[in-house]
Design an enzyme around this catalytic site. Sequence first.
Site, PDB file in Angstrom:
ATOM      1  N   HIS A 428       0.820  -1.212   0.000  1.00 50.03           N
ATOM      2  CA  HIS A 428       0.000   0.000   0.000  1.00 50.03           C
ATOM      3  C   HIS A 428       0.853   1.262   0.000  1.00 50.03           C
ATOM      4  CE1 HIS A 428       0.614   1.013   4.332  1.00 50.03           C
ATOM      5  NE2 HIS A 428       0.665  -0.297   4.508  1.00 50.03           N
ATOM      6  N   CYS A 447       2.555  -4.971   6.978  1.00 52.54           N
ATOM      7  CA  CYS A 447       2.300  -4.776   5.556  1.00 52.54           C
ATOM      8  C   CYS A 447       3.487  -4.068   4.899  1.00 52.54           C
ATOM      9  CB  CYS A 447       1.020  -3.980   5.348  1.00 52.54           C
ATOM     10  SG  CYS A 447      -0.476  -4.929   5.712  1.00 52.54           S
TER      11      CYS A 447
END
Length: 536
Positions: A428, A447
């Site tokens: 992301h 992440c």
Amino acid sequence: MTRPTLLRSVALLAIAAASFVASKPATAVQVTAFQQAVAENVSGDDQVAAFYRARGFEPIWTGGTEADLERRTALLEALGMARHHGLPTAKYNSDALLSQMASVRSGFERGALEVALTELYLDFARDLQTGVIEKPRSVVSSIVREIPRRDASYYLDGLLSDSPRAFLATLAPQSHEYARLMKAKMRLEHTIAHGGWGAPVPSGKFEPGDTGAGVVALRNRLIAMGYLDRTVTARYDSAMIDAVRQFQEDHGLTVDGVTGGETLTQINATPQDRLKSVMVAMERERWLNLPDGLGERHILVNLTDFNARIFDHGKLTFETRSVVGHQDSDRQTPEFSDEMDHMVINPSWYVPRSIIVKEYLPKLRSNPGAVSHLQITDSRGRVVSRNQSFARYSGNSFPFAMRQPPGPRNALGTVKFMFPNKYNIYLHDTPAKSLFSREVRTYSHGCVRLNDPHDFAYALLARQTDDPVGFFQSRLRSGSETRVNLDEPVPVHLIYRTAFTHAKGHTQFRRDVYGRDAALWNALSAAGVEIGGIRS
């Protein structure tokens, strides 16, 4: 195993098999003795037992045919190469096998030898193809990769369906990376055998223009490692600056041409330490020896290198810096492979339960208005009023979720790239752009954050629209959370390599930021993998 020894051993087995057949005609009693030995010795392995039953207990190794001779010769030759692959040579116990070959005198003994050869072959073939460590997760809990193990029938049928040498040659990873790692291993072994890289550079900081014994030691080290042509200079001159800068680039360091701190630490690493990194990388490459490869197009994220890359037909087509999980054990990014099938433009951030409990609930208990950029939602997704006390809730009893709506401060930035998995890991954007300039980029909750997420999106969308930039930007400007499916899902491989290669130039090395390679090396060593004949 030398070739004369190998040929002598094969000859002994051939003579034993021939004399057994010639001196005792194949009566039912003799056949039964061989069959009985095979049946007894394979009783613990259903797949191998089924294989021998299907062929009427005919041998594949110990018969007197040319095919049997070719198979056992090919196996012994392959075992002789085990060391070059960084495999545990003692595990295959060649000496005991050769002794057993030479001592065969009866049908029962030949049957026992037949099964011993099959078991040895399967052990070696699996180690070579998909790794020595069968369950990496038992060594490092964050390695959740599914290892592509093959059934025994794959190896046994393959051996019979092709030239044995040709089939055995297909087992090791066929990637260019594996071949280059093998070459790096051989170079390091040669270096170690010839005394290493010399004396370490003394502690301190060495800068352009410096002179003295420390600079001479640095010069000698750089020459030995292949970064500097031979020279007698005692001054930190322009050639040394260039050499240090290249070394820094090859080791993921800040490229400033100054030797000190982490640069000095990496320069003083021993060839033995580098060899361990290479051998662990070879083991990891075997874990990725997938039946269909990594994918014609695939995404590769090397956690130690802090970069995400897109490859098409084996060529690098896009690259961007990344930030990965923190070193804390509960925040490290795991290793696994999956398929990216969509992206979300203007995403909401649905806060993981672990973060709610550990970070945000303690603040809400003290102040219901804390972390006001986040919405508190009930089980139906409705926003819950903060006009209440949360002090009565514990981590187990807190009944709400938390969400950050799309916007400029959203923790996921403007886009996230999804390869749905049970670990809740994805790629992301992020508003925290300053972190991408750091040398070590371990700051996320697990992440992977991307420095150039829009360009990453354009690269992915270019295969399904003539105007990827316009397509993406129009949906971004809408401000609405928008899911965009990828017409062709893209394999994503989250890997961890402290040693990796380029087609040209030096082998690349990175720091073991999570300590995983150290743990894997200990496991490989315990399994019998050795450096220079000395287990360490």
